[in-house]
Design an enzyme around this catalytic site. Structure first.
Site, PDB file in Angstrom:
ATOM      1  N   ASP A  26     -84.550 -58.087  20.147  1.00 49.47           N
ATOM      2  CA  ASP A  26     -82.917 -58.016  20.045  1.00 49.47           C
ATOM      3  C   ASP A  26     -82.296 -57.382  20.926  1.00 49.47           C
ATOM      4  O   ASP A  26     -82.626 -56.227  21.367  1.00 49.47           O
ATOM      5  CB  ASP A  26     -82.574 -57.708  18.612  1.00 49.47           C
ATOM      6  CG  ASP A  26     -81.197 -58.518  17.802  1.00 49.47           C
ATOM      7  OD1 ASP A  26     -81.281 -59.136  17.049  1.00 49.47           O
ATOM      8  OD2 ASP A  26     -80.188 -58.217  18.684  1.00 49.47           O
ATOM      9  N   LEU A 246     -76.880 -79.511  -7.787  1.00 47.35           N
ATOM     10  CA  LEU A 246     -75.998 -80.341  -8.465  1.00 47.35           C
ATOM     11  C   LEU A 246     -75.222 -79.354  -9.224  1.00 47.35           C
ATOM     12  O   LEU A 246     -74.790 -79.737 -10.308  1.00 47.35           O
ATOM     13  CB  LEU A 246     -76.648 -81.486  -9.327  1.00 47.35           C
ATOM     14  CG  LEU A 246     -77.248 -82.877  -8.306  1.00 47.35           C
ATOM     15  CD1 LEU A 246     -77.868 -83.658  -9.439  1.00 47.35           C
ATOM     16  CD2 LEU A 246     -75.927 -83.362  -7.538  1.00 47.35           C
ATOM     17  N   GLY A 253     -70.879 -71.576   0.152  1.00 45.92           N
ATOM     18  CA  GLY A 253     -70.509 -70.589   1.254  1.00 45.92           C
ATOM     19  C   GLY A 253     -71.729 -70.351   2.017  1.00 45.92           C
ATOM     20  O   GLY A 253     -72.501 -70.975   2.254  1.00 45.92           O
ATOM     21  N   CYS A 256     -74.687 -70.908   6.657  1.00 40.84           N
ATOM     22  CA  CYS A 256     -75.149 -72.244   7.008  1.00 40.84           C
ATOM     23  C   CYS A 256     -74.420 -73.232   6.801  1.00 40.84           C
ATOM     24  O   CYS A 256     -74.233 -73.941   7.588  1.00 40.84           O
ATOM     25  CB  CYS A 256     -76.670 -72.253   6.466  1.00 40.84           C
ATOM     26  SG  CYS A 256     -77.699 -71.100   7.320  1.00 40.84           S
TER      27      CYS A 256
HETATM   28  C1  UDX Z   1     -79.039 -73.090   3.071  1.00 41.68           C
HETATM   29  C2  UDX Z   1     -80.130 -74.117   3.007  1.00 41.68           C
HETATM   30  O1  UDX Z   1     -80.589 -74.267   1.643  1.00 41.68           O
HETATM   31  C3  UDX Z   1     -81.498 -73.513   3.798  1.00 41.68           C
HETATM   32  O2  UDX Z   1     -82.326 -74.510   3.728  1.00 41.68           O
HETATM   33  C4  UDX Z   1     -80.840 -73.471   5.494  1.00 41.68           C
HETATM   34  O3  UDX Z   1     -82.031 -72.992   6.080  1.00 41.68           O
HETATM   35  C5  UDX Z   1     -79.703 -72.118   5.234  1.00 41.68           C
HETATM   36  O4  UDX Z   1     -78.676 -73.104   4.374  1.00 41.68           O
HETATM   37  P1  UDX Z   1     -78.319 -70.692   1.927  1.00 41.68           P
HETATM   38  O5  UDX Z   1     -77.227 -70.630   2.827  1.00 41.68           O
HETATM   39  O6  UDX Z   1     -79.284 -69.491   2.210  1.00 41.68           O
HETATM   40  O7  UDX Z   1     -79.424 -71.735   2.377  1.00 41.68           O
HETATM   41  O8  UDX Z   1     -78.316 -70.842   0.637  1.00 41.68           O
HETATM   42  P2  UDX Z   1     -78.229 -71.865  -0.609  1.00 41.68           P
HETATM   43  O9  UDX Z   1     -79.121 -71.557  -1.549  1.00 41.68           O
HETATM   44  O10 UDX Z   1     -78.788 -73.302   0.181  1.00 41.68           O
HETATM   45  O11 UDX Z   1     -76.810 -71.889  -1.163  1.00 41.68           O
HETATM   46  C6  UDX Z   1     -75.732 -72.523  -0.558  1.00 41.68           C
HETATM   47  C7  UDX Z   1     -74.395 -72.187  -1.242  1.00 41.68           C
HETATM   48  O12 UDX Z   1     -74.287 -73.418  -1.921  1.00 41.68           O
HETATM   49  C8  UDX Z   1     -74.172 -71.170  -1.951  1.00 41.68           C
HETATM   50  O13 UDX Z   1     -72.786 -70.596  -1.851  1.00 41.68           O
HETATM   51  C9  UDX Z   1     -74.346 -71.571  -3.473  1.00 41.68           C
HETATM   52  O14 UDX Z   1     -73.727 -70.937  -4.338  1.00 41.68           O
HETATM   53  C10 UDX Z   1     -74.059 -72.958  -3.250  1.00 41.68           C
HETATM   54  N1  UDX Z   1     -74.442 -73.983  -4.276  1.00 41.68           N
HETATM   55  C11 UDX Z   1     -75.892 -74.134  -4.065  1.00 41.68           C
HETATM   56  C12 UDX Z   1     -73.764 -74.521  -5.151  1.00 41.68           C
HETATM   57  O15 UDX Z   1     -72.591 -74.312  -5.190  1.00 41.68           O
HETATM   58  N2  UDX Z   1     -74.477 -75.301  -6.225  1.00 41.68           N
HETATM   59  C13 UDX Z   1     -75.816 -75.940  -6.045  1.00 41.68           C
HETATM   60  O16 UDX Z   1     -76.105 -76.675  -6.847  1.00 41.68           O
HETATM   61  C14 UDX Z   1     -76.324 -74.998  -4.970  1.00 41.68           C
END
Ligand code: UDX
Length: 425
Positions: A26, A246, A253, A256
């Site tokens: 890094d 779902l 948020g 990603c």
């Molecule tokens: C995501 C992808 O899942 C992962 O494959 C990718 O590499 C990076 O982005 P991450 O951002 O760590 O991962 O979180 P994730 O668990 O996917 O949740 C994302 C957001 O969606 C969170 O804010 C979570 O609260 C929200 N969420 C998730 C919902 O509101 N409802 C759901 O049913 C699932």
């Protein structure tokens, strides 16, 4: 492994865990110092133990010296940031810089793998950059190997992936990549590089779409007296739909989904397609935060001088990550409307303090209830299920809970004398 963010650090440490020798690079010397002193720059369950174990086993090291790392490697992963620019298009300057540094450092065959989430066709730019800046004609391949790690379960996601996607243009690269991932014994999908790049965008966009679908459904459920949780459970049992992603609430948020969705809409636009479906996914997600504020107002009337207790700040549980957390916008609006906010999060307080001004941070969850007119649940940390509701109620001015994650059981909450508001139920 160039880049020691969430992706680079987790992937690097886990590659070491499955038997490889990994050098993590890094250009942020503070981060490398932190890692070399045995501390972690991020909180990710299980990761610290693996890092400690692998450093002790001499299979994992940290440096700012990219040249030496490249000299000592057969495969070089690029896992640097691709932050959004003005219109949401990803900034690929870091990727280009790293490609140039690799080009001027490599002396023997090298497989260069893009791990960062990048627009389709980035592998071609990496190839061109390396061809341009490597003056010695050193042979190399470029591969695309998108990550699907979720924060909070990144280690487990790495060790037990649903699939590993590898985009390659040569058998040599394909064989090397298969060898690297062999210890995981997971399904491997070999594609061309452009398809691998798109698999990442399409997967994240589809998951975000599922969440926005559930959220839009929640609005209809609320208006019709149905319960969105029951509806999505019934839908999810259809194997073609599946039960995950779902859960309705205050929206997605994190670093990603919001960023990748913006980037994918932009990429499609550049390629001549207006991906209206995904624009609407974004709109619904933004709307959920406004609807949540309106829901609070529907029970509190004016927010001026109301005391609001907030439980949970991180964008999801089991992470200290605050990036694009719905709590930021929700709290900002509450403060703007004159409310006094007290907040608590099990892991994200330090980060939250730096970005959420004008509120009081409490060192215990119960303390946010002091004189509160309402309690908001914004992140579904499992410890919030254990809260002593009788004690909370005694400290509150008015016993109302607004559950932005549909985490609590309405009947139990109501039995304790609270008014309960969920999302879509
Ligand atoms: C995501 C992808 O899942 C992962 O494959 C990718 O590499 C990076 O982005 P991450 O951002 O760590 O991962 O979180 P994730 O668990 O996917 O949740 C994302 C957001 O969606 C969170 O804010 C979570 O609260 C929200 N969420 C998730 C919902 O509101 N409802 C759901 O049913 C699932």
């Amino acid at each position: 492994m160039i880049g020691t963010g969430y992706v680079g650090l987790t992937t690097g440490a886990c590659f070491a865990k499955i038997g490889h020798e990994v050098i993590c690079v890094d250009n942020d010397s503070n981060k490398i110092e932190t890692l070399n002193s045995g501390k972690m720059p991020i909180y990710e369950p299980g990761l610290h133990d693996i890092v400690k174990e692998m450093v002790t086993a001499h299979r994992l090291s940290f440096t700012t010296d990219i040249k030496t790392a490249v000299h000592n490697s057969t495969v070089c992963f690029i896992a640097v940031g691709t932050p959004p620019r003005g219109k949401g298009e990803p900034d690929l300057a870091y990727v280009e810089n790293v490609a140039r540094e690799i080009a001027t450092s490599m002396e023997e065959y090298l497989l260069i793998v893009e791990k960062s989430t990048v627009p389709v066709q980035t592998h071609k730019w990496i190839r061109t950059t390396i061809e341009r800046y490597n003056r010695t004609g050193t042979p190399f391949d470029v591969a695309s190997n998108p990550e699907f790690l979720r924060e909070g379960s990144a280690v487990n996601d790495f060790l037990n992936p649903d699939r590993i996607v590898i985009g390659v243009e040569s058998d040599r690269a394909s064989d090397l990549m298969k060898e690297i991932y062999k210890p995981l014994n997971a399904p491997i999908v070999i594609t061309d590089s452009a398809s691998a790049e798109l698999i990442k965008h399409a997967s994240n966009a589809f998951l975000a779409m599922k969440i926005s679908f559930a959220n839009a459904l929640a609005v209809v459920c609320e208006a019709s007296g149905a319960d969105v949780h029951q509806v999505t459970c019934g839908m999810g049992m259809d194997k073609r739909i599946g039960p995950s992603f779902l859960d309705a609430g205050i929206g997605y948020g994190g670093f990603c989904f919001p960023k990748d969705l913006r980037a994918f809409i932009h990429i499609a636009e550049e390629l001549g397609y207006d991906f209206k479906l995904l624009r609407e996914v974004e709109n619904i997600n933004n709307e959920m935060k406004l609807r949540f504020i309106r829901k609070i107002q529907s029970v509190l009337w004016n927010l001026q001088n109301k005391n609001i207790g907030v439980l949970g700040l991180s964008f999801k549980p089991d992470t200290d990550d605050m990036r694009f957390a719905p709590s930021i916008d929700i709290i900002a609006e509450l403060v703007h409307k004159g409310a006094h906010v007290r907040a608590y999060d099990p892991k994200a307080m330090e980060r939250a303090r730096k970005i959420i001004p004008g509120i009081e941070f409490c060192s215990k969850a119960e303390d946010v209830a002091e004189d509160a007119d309402i309690l908001l649940l914004l992140t579904e940390w499992s410890e919030f299920k254990q809260l002593d509701l009788t004690k909370l109620k005694k400290r509150m001015r008015v016993p109302i809970i607004c559950d932005g994650r549909n985490m609590l059981k309405r009947t139990e909450i109501e039995k304790q004398g609270f008014t309960y508001l969920g999302v879509g139920r």
